[in-house]
Write an enzyme that holds these catalytic residues in place. Sequence first.
Site, PDB file in Angstrom:
ATOM      1  N   HIS A 117       1.007  -1.080   0.030  1.00  0.00           N
ATOM      2  CA  HIS A 117       0.118   0.028  -0.053  1.00  0.00           C
ATOM      3  C   HIS A 117       1.202   1.423   0.136  1.00  0.00           C
ATOM      4  O   HIS A 117       2.312   1.082   0.239  1.00  0.00           O
ATOM      5  CB  HIS A 117      -1.024   0.156   1.185  1.00  0.00           C
ATOM      6  CG  HIS A 117      -0.146   0.172   2.484  1.00  0.00           C
ATOM      7  ND1 HIS A 117       0.588  -0.679   3.181  1.00  0.00           N
ATOM      8  CD2 HIS A 117       0.030   1.280   3.405  1.00  0.00           C
ATOM      9  CE1 HIS A 117       1.228  -0.384   4.331  1.00  0.00           C
ATOM     10  NE2 HIS A 117       0.967   0.869   4.532  1.00  0.00           N
ATOM     11  N   ASP A 119       0.661   4.903   1.947  1.00  0.00           N
ATOM     12  CA  ASP A 119      -0.096   5.236   3.157  1.00  0.00           C
ATOM     13  C   ASP A 119      -1.335   6.270   3.063  1.00  0.00           C
ATOM     14  O   ASP A 119      -1.094   7.204   2.205  1.00  0.00           O
ATOM     15  CB  ASP A 119       0.688   5.883   4.322  1.00  0.00           C
ATOM     16  CG  ASP A 119       1.551   5.070   5.107  1.00  0.00           C
ATOM     17  OD1 ASP A 119       1.203   3.720   5.301  1.00  0.00           O
ATOM     18  OD2 ASP A 119       2.993   4.931   5.331  1.00  0.00           O
ATOM     19  N   HIS A 272       4.808   0.239   0.133  1.00  0.00           N
ATOM     20  CA  HIS A 272       5.453  -0.512   0.958  1.00  0.00           C
ATOM     21  C   HIS A 272       4.857  -1.860   1.714  1.00  0.00           C
ATOM     22  O   HIS A 272       3.580  -1.837   1.479  1.00  0.00           O
ATOM     23  CB  HIS A 272       6.210   0.313   2.082  1.00  0.00           C
ATOM     24  CG  HIS A 272       5.007   1.033   2.867  1.00  0.00           C
ATOM     25  ND1 HIS A 272       4.345   2.220   2.449  1.00  0.00           N
ATOM     26  CD2 HIS A 272       4.503   0.729   4.159  1.00  0.00           C
ATOM     27  CE1 HIS A 272       3.678   2.510   3.404  1.00  0.00           C
ATOM     28  NE2 HIS A 272       3.665   1.704   4.433  1.00  0.00           N
ATOM     29  N   ARG A 287       5.578   5.591  14.193  1.00  0.00           N
ATOM     30  CA  ARG A 287       5.333   6.361  12.882  1.00  0.00           C
ATOM     31  C   ARG A 287       4.793   7.532  12.909  1.00  0.00           C
ATOM     32  O   ARG A 287       3.790   7.764  13.488  1.00  0.00           O
ATOM     33  CB  ARG A 287       4.473   5.310  11.940  1.00  0.00           C
ATOM     34  CG  ARG A 287       4.697   5.742  10.669  1.00  0.00           C
ATOM     35  CD  ARG A 287       3.569   5.033   9.507  1.00  0.00           C
ATOM     36  NE  ARG A 287       2.452   5.425   9.380  1.00  0.00           N
ATOM     37  CZ  ARG A 287       1.280   4.821   8.626  1.00  0.00           C
ATOM     38  NH1 ARG A 287       1.444   3.746   8.337  1.00  0.00           N
ATOM     39  NH2 ARG A 287       0.193   5.586   8.662  1.00  0.00           N
TER      40      ARG A 287
HETATM   41  C1  SIN Z   1       3.564   0.550   7.873  1.00  0.00           C
HETATM   42  O1  SIN Z   1       2.799   0.046   6.590  1.00  0.00           O
HETATM   43  O2  SIN Z   1       3.566   1.823   7.794  1.00  0.00           O
HETATM   44  C2  SIN Z   1       4.148  -0.486   8.581  1.00  0.00           C
HETATM   45  C3  SIN Z   1       5.525  -1.211   7.806  1.00  0.00           C
HETATM   46  C4  SIN Z   1       6.188  -1.855   8.539  1.00  0.00           C
HETATM   47  O3  SIN Z   1       5.807  -2.083   9.966  1.00  0.00           O
HETATM   48  O4  SIN Z   1       7.307  -2.226   8.370  1.00  0.00           O
END
Ligand code: SIN
Length: 296
Positions: A117, A119, A272, A287
């Site tokens: 996805h 974000d 990602h 995050r």
């Molecule tokens: C995310 O999608 O922001 C998390 C990525 C992760 O935990 O590696």
Amino acid sequence: MTAAPISEVDAPSQHFEVHPFDAPVGAEVVGLDISKPINTEDFARIHRAHLAHHVLVFRDQQITPQEHIDFSRRFGPLEIHVLHQFQLKNHPEILIVSNIKENGEPIGLGDAGVYWHSDISYKPNPSLGSLLHAQELPSEGGDTLFADQHLAWESLSPELQQRILPLKAEHSYLAKYEELRAKNPWRPKLSQAQIDQVAPAVQPVVRTHPETGRKALFVSEHFTTRIVDLPQDESDALLAELFAHSVKPEFVYRHKWALHDLVFWDNRSLMHLAAGTPDHLRRRLNRTTIVGGTPF
Ligand code: SIN
């Protein structure tokens, strides 16, 4: 008399270097300490490196949550994630990404990123970029993968490019929510107020990066539900083809985390994926998510 704090304008240069990875995307920024003031010239270099490499890795950043927030805010306003249950206490701008449970309760979003996805693509103004800071890491697993969506677009056949260029697609936060909740019952049941915050958004299938002008594919297996104005079977077939293409190994950088890495990626250029952590091992990251403009 206490000394006045050094402002961002007159702070000394930190003399850092940018070392591109031997990978389709990504670079390591060596010699920069995020906890120290960053002057406008250094900041402009970081910004340029981010646009060029799409994902920057700052190693061993011993920063507080407030320093993480302050650095992120220099790129734009910060998103407050709809899952307020997993905000860091006193810092709602930080979403805790973690598989850890304390007294049987999850401290963070344990399955964040289990599908590819970009974000916040489910909102009218998706994210510009996200910054993930490693707090506690497992001894194995826990990698994060990044796929370059400019390369994905550029390597499509001219016929397919022409076909998808005018198309729009719906993105929905709820697309996989119940499926994930069935697998992970700790996921909170959403209140009506939370559901109202994440009404589906319609986005271009191909977006143009607002700062570099490069086109990028903009559909994801996590959030894209359908291509608008196509019959469901045609939409499903086209999305399946684009999902498979967009994450081919030749577009992907795999990040192996070290403690206190701060990783900053461009959601306008990349998708990602969290590769997964064995259940018995602990992983926790903080995050921040920068709000971006309306895709075009
Ligand atoms: C995310 O999608 O922001 C998390 C990525 C992760 O935990 O590696």
